[in-house]
Design a protein around this motif. Structure first.
Motif, short mmCIF file in Angstrom:
data_model
loop_
_atom_site.label_atom_id
_atom_site.label_comp_id
_atom_site.label_asym_id
_atom_site.label_seq_id
_atom_site.Cartn_x
_atom_site.Cartn_y
_atom_site.Cartn_z
N THR A 79 0.81 -1.34 -0.07
CA THR A 79 0.04 0.00 0.08
C THR A 79 0.70 1.28 0.08
N SER A 80 2.15 1.11 0.02
CA SER A 80 2.90 2.19 -0.16
C SER A 80 4.15 2.21 -1.17
N PRO A 81 4.70 3.28 -1.74
CA PRO A 81 5.78 3.19 -2.67
C PRO A 81 6.83 2.60 -1.93
N GLY A 82 7.10 2.67 -0.84
CA GLY A 82 8.41 2.13 -0.07
C GLY A 82 8.23 0.57 -0.19
N GLU A 83 7.01 0.10 0.23
CA GLU A 83 6.86 -1.48 0.11
C GLU A 83 7.26 -2.16 -1.28
N LYS A 84 6.78 -1.30 -2.23
CA LYS A 84 6.82 -1.57 -3.64
C LYS A 84 8.25 -1.59 -4.02
N VAL A 85 9.02 -0.69 -3.60
CA VAL A 85 10.37 -0.56 -3.92
C VAL A 85 11.20 -1.94 -3.20
N LEU A 86 10.74 -2.02 -1.88
CA LEU A 86 11.64 -3.21 -1.22
C LEU A 86 11.33 -4.63 -1.98
#
Length: 313
Positions: free
Chosen positions: A92-99
């Motif tokens: 649900t966040s860009p940070g999680e998708k980047v990880l």
């Protein structure tokens, strides 16, 4: 067979890796009685995995590494795809998708290292073999760190899903243990303690098996959401079919209505040219007569179609 799903990928990968390791080790211990290979250094009595893999069992070693890496990568990709489709807890966040993306990138690097180190064996390509060994260990270790970080964030937001926390702790333990073993392996190898380094390499490889199996925890919940995804697809398909037939039925009702009520103006449509409405009742009746219907018959048909439309709805 309904329970078969994406969780099969890590199972195949883990079993293939475990079978490869056991096949190599048992062959060296039982069949060869701990033979000293040409790739082993002076004073070394404990064979590295790559020493056995560079012998007559090289086809087994190469095949096992390729299948292990392939199905492990499928596990990574499946996890990302299922989260994107909402069948697993979504990012649900860009940070999680980047990880998650970084975890896949470094897993691919680990895959390149694993497949290439099996082909470039330590007997004939020692320098290349060591480089790909480093890529294998570093790639999958960094991939585990990023996916562990991702699951920590997901588990913190979605406490109603305990499997996220379980998977996080399993992978965190793997990262800590594997990192400690990798450091000990590198130090022992650098200091020339080859037997110790070889034993640690086997331990590192067997611990990697549990990391591969940990993806079953991540992918198994997709079994429960498979039926929900199929139902949504069926509902969209059914609604589309119903919408098409309802539109055709409504258009037929409108034609009969305006034919039986000639004084009512018809709405104008941009895409379909409509004939001008009859100017009076006689024109409307002539139109009905030309179509082979009387005004009473048309009204009766209109009522039947309206009742049928309500029944269908």
């Amino acid at each position: 067979m309904r329970s078969l799903s994406y969780w099969v990928f890590p199972v195949v990968s883990g079993l293939m890796w475990l079978a490869t390791l056991l096949g190599l080790l048992l062959y060296w211990v039982v069949n060869t009685d701990r033979v000293i290979y040409a790739s082993m250094q002076d004073g070394q009595t404990f064979a590295y995995i790559s020493d056995i893999g560079a012998s007559e069992l090289k086809p087994l070693f190469v095949t096992g590494c390729i299948i292990t890496a392939l199905f492990l990568d499928l596990s990574f990709v499946s996890d990302r795809l299922l989260r994107h489709r909402g069948r697993l807890v979504p990012n649900t966040s860009p940070g999680e998708k980047v990880l998650g993306s970084l975890a896949i990138v470094f897993a691919i690097i680990g895959t390149i290292g694993l497949t290439c180190l099996s082909g470039f064996d330590t007997l004939r390509y020692q320098d290349l073999h060591n480089i790909f060994l480093l890529l294998f260990i570093a790639g999958y270790l960094l991939s585990a760190i990023f996916i562990c970080w991702e699951y920590q964030r997901l588990g913190k937001k979605h406490r109603e899903h305990p499997l996220l926390r379980i998977s996080f702790w399993v992978k965190l333990v793997f990262v800590i243990v594997e990192l400690a073993l990798a450091v000990a392996f590198a130090v022992s190898n650098f200091r020339g303690h080859k037997d110790t380094a070889a034993a640690l390499e086997w331990v590192v490889a067997f611990v990697f098996t549990f990391y591969v199996f940990s993806f079953v925890i991540d992918l198994y919940p997709a079994v429960a959401t498979r039926n929900a995804a199929n139902d949504r697809h069926h509902d969209r398909h059914s609604f589309g079919s119903f919408g098409s037939s309802a539109h055709a039925q409504q258009r037929e009702i409108d034609e009969i209505y305006y034919a039986t009520h000639p004084t009512v103006p018809q709405p104008h449509h941009h895409h379909h040219h409509q004939p001008p409405p009859p100017s009076d009742t006689q024109d409307g009746q002539r139109t009905l007569a030309a179509n082979g219907q009387s005004k009473e018959d048309a009204a009766a048909n209109l009522q039947k179609m309206m009742r049928r439309g309500h029944a269908d709805f």
